[in-house]
Design a protein around this motif. Structure first.
Motif, PDB file in Angstrom:
ATOM      1  N   LEU A 158     -26.152  -6.415 -12.437  1.00  0.00           N
ATOM      2  CA  LEU A 158     -24.728  -6.146 -12.545  1.00  0.00           C
ATOM      3  C   LEU A 158     -24.559  -4.801 -13.230  1.00  0.00           C
ATOM      4  N   LYS A 159     -23.535  -4.052 -12.812  1.00  0.00           N
ATOM      5  CA  LYS A 159     -23.421  -2.697 -13.358  1.00  0.00           C
ATOM      6  C   LYS A 159     -21.975  -2.232 -13.326  1.00  0.00           C
ATOM      7  N   ASN A 160     -21.577  -1.540 -14.409  1.00  0.00           N
ATOM      8  CA  ASN A 160     -20.320  -0.805 -14.404  1.00  0.00           C
ATOM      9  C   ASN A 160     -20.556   0.539 -15.092  1.00  0.00           C
ATOM     10  N   ASP A 161     -19.498   1.194 -15.511  1.00  0.00           N
ATOM     11  CA  ASP A 161     -19.652   2.533 -16.093  1.00  0.00           C
ATOM     12  C   ASP A 161     -20.301   2.510 -17.470  1.00  0.00           C
ATOM     13  N   TYR A 162     -20.384   1.329 -18.085  1.00  0.00           N
ATOM     14  CA  TYR A 162     -20.828   1.248 -19.473  1.00  0.00           C
ATOM     15  C   TYR A 162     -22.175   0.548 -19.660  1.00  0.00           C
ATOM     16  N   LEU A 163     -22.444  -0.459 -18.847  1.00  0.00           N
ATOM     17  CA  LEU A 163     -23.616  -1.296 -19.044  1.00  0.00           C
ATOM     18  C   LEU A 163     -24.303  -1.615 -17.729  1.00  0.00           C
ATOM     19  N   THR A 164     -25.617  -1.792 -17.801  1.00  0.00           N
ATOM     20  CA  THR A 164     -26.397  -2.342 -16.700  1.00  0.00           C
ATOM     21  C   THR A 164     -27.051  -3.621 -17.183  1.00  0.00           C
ATOM     22  N   VAL A 165     -26.809  -4.708 -16.459  1.00  0.00           N
ATOM     23  CA  VAL A 165     -27.230  -6.046 -16.863  1.00  0.00           C
ATOM     24  C   VAL A 165     -28.192  -6.600 -15.829  1.00  0.00           C
ATOM     25  N   LYS A 166     -29.276  -7.208 -16.285  1.00  0.00           N
ATOM     26  CA  LYS A 166     -30.229  -7.845 -15.371  1.00  0.00           C
ATOM     27  C   LYS A 166     -30.362  -9.324 -15.711  1.00  0.00           C
ATOM     28  N   ILE A 167     -30.398 -10.155 -14.657  1.00  0.00           N
ATOM     29  CA  ILE A 167     -30.465 -11.607 -14.795  1.00  0.00           C
ATOM     30  C   ILE A 167     -31.539 -12.121 -13.857  1.00  0.00           C
ATOM     31  N   ASN A 168     -32.404 -12.972 -14.396  1.00  0.00           N
ATOM     32  CA  ASN A 168     -33.494 -13.561 -13.615  1.00  0.00           C
ATOM     33  C   ASN A 168     -33.023 -14.883 -13.025  1.00  0.00           C
ATOM     34  N   GLU A 169     -33.302 -15.092 -11.735  1.00  0.00           N
ATOM     35  CA  GLU A 169     -32.961 -16.380 -11.117  1.00  0.00           C
ATOM     36  C   GLU A 169     -33.706 -17.535 -11.766  1.00  0.00           C
ATOM     37  N   VAL A 170     -34.886 -17.275 -12.311  1.00  0.00           N
ATOM     38  CA  VAL A 170     -35.615 -18.322 -13.043  1.00  0.00           C
ATOM     39  C   VAL A 170     -34.892 -18.557 -14.363  1.00  0.00           C
ATOM     40  N   GLY A 171     -34.320 -19.717 -14.514  1.00  0.00           N
ATOM     41  CA  GLY A 171     -33.580 -20.061 -15.712  1.00  0.00           C
ATOM     42  C   GLY A 171     -32.191 -19.468 -15.798  1.00  0.00           C
ATOM     43  N   ALA A 172     -31.762 -18.722 -14.768  1.00  0.00           N
ATOM     44  CA  ALA A 172     -30.496 -17.972 -14.851  1.00  0.00           C
ATOM     45  C   ALA A 172     -30.445 -17.233 -16.186  1.00  0.00           C
ATOM     46  N   GLU A 173     -31.550 -16.552 -16.493  1.00  0.00           N
ATOM     47  CA  GLU A 173     -31.728 -15.971 -17.826  1.00  0.00           C
ATOM     48  C   GLU A 173     -31.367 -14.493 -17.860  1.00  0.00           C
ATOM     49  N   LEU A 174     -30.458 -14.156 -18.752  1.00  0.00           N
ATOM     50  CA  LEU A 174     -30.148 -12.765 -19.030  1.00  0.00           C
ATOM     51  C   LEU A 174     -31.373 -12.103 -19.654  1.00  0.00           C
TER      52      LEU A 174
END
Length: 292
Positions: free
Chosen positions: A4-20
């Protein structure tokens, strides 16, 4: 891996465990999330479901049958299905299966939604009871944050935790892996709590929130970086870091449930902090993290 991404942050989430697993600041490239270490704690932000904490002897009894489950349940080790995804939002789903029923005798759907808006990441865990009768469960968040975030010369002790409302909180000590409810303590959080690894020599600091909206801020005393986690209705919150095998991270953990108390009889229906959900009903649990 989902991004996930916007102008301020880039976020990554693993499908295993729905883990941030990662939150990176667009301007400074600072990584806010703990990246894991086999020496201290090798996770990032696991979802705790269908229990929080540890069962005595990793065992519970329900309807006359004995079941075995490890600490914090099993959701964190299962692969979730991606239900919807966009640049700034994703919903992942885990449904009960033959495998989960061996450990936990209820049918369910667990949906986890991450939504990114400006500098804030909202996390919603939604539990639906697809059993024919009442479902018993607990749920919790366990995000771990880098300490320090990005300062190469900063130290763990340059950080502090500030809790709002500022007050004296009732605390629940741990005796082994069990909660010692007979020996409640207090923690004065009218002032910030200065971080030191020795703070966690008796495991997590467990606060009783009594479902009052609470914000916990983890911040640096040498610059303006930090995170603030806000939860509206959690009964408990854990503040934890590994000890004695220390790591440079702190977890801020909103809990709708808690470990077995000392002397618990093992019956799931009598377990402290269990949620009760009628057939075909849904309950949602939400918290927000602001990164600055």
């Amino acid at each position: 891996m989902i991004t996930l991404k916007n102008d301020y942050l880039t976020v990554k989430i693993n499908e295993v465990g729905a883990e941030l697993t990662s939150v990176v600041d667009a301007e400074s490239q600072a990584e806010y999330m703990w990246q894991g270490s086999s020496k201290s704690w090798n996770r990032h932000a696991p979802i705790l479901f269908p229990i929080v904490g540890r069962l005595q002897d990793d065992t519970f009894t329900y309807d006359g049958q004995e079941y075995h489950m490890g600490q914090h349940g099993f959701a964190r080790d299962h692969t979730f299905e991606i239900e919807t995804v966009s640049d700034t939002l994703v919903t992942l789903k885990l449904a009960s299966s033959t495998e989960t029923r061996e450990k936990y005798p209820f049918d369910f759907v667990l949906r986890v939604t991450f939504e990114l808006k400006d500098h804030v990441l909202s996390v919603q865990d939604q539990v639906t009871n697809t059993s024919t009768g009442e479902m018993l469960f607990s749920l919790g968040g366990h995000p771990g944050f880098n300490v320090p975030f990005d300062e190469p010369t900063a130290d763990f002790t340059d950080y502090q935790v500030t809790v709002s409302p500022r007050q004296v909180y009732t605390t629940l000590p741990l005796k082994g892996a069990s909660v010692d409810v007979a020996n409640e303590g207090t923690l004065d959080l009218n002032q910030p709590l200065k971080l030191d690894h020795e703070l966690f020599d008796q495991d997590a600091k467990i606060l009783k929130l009594n479902e009052v909206e609470t914000t916990v801020m983890l911040s640096s005393t040498v610059n303006d970086h930090g995170v603030a986690l806000t939860v509206q209705n959690a009964p408990y919150l854990g503040i934890w870091s590994a000890y004695p095998n220390t790591g440079n991270f702190v977890c801020i953990e909103p809990w709708w449930g808690i470990a077995d108390p000392v002397g618990h009889n093992g019956e799931l229906k009598d377990k402290l902090g269990m949620r009760r959900l009628a057939a075909n009903e849904t309950e949602s649990f939400t918290y927000q993290v602001s990164y600055f």
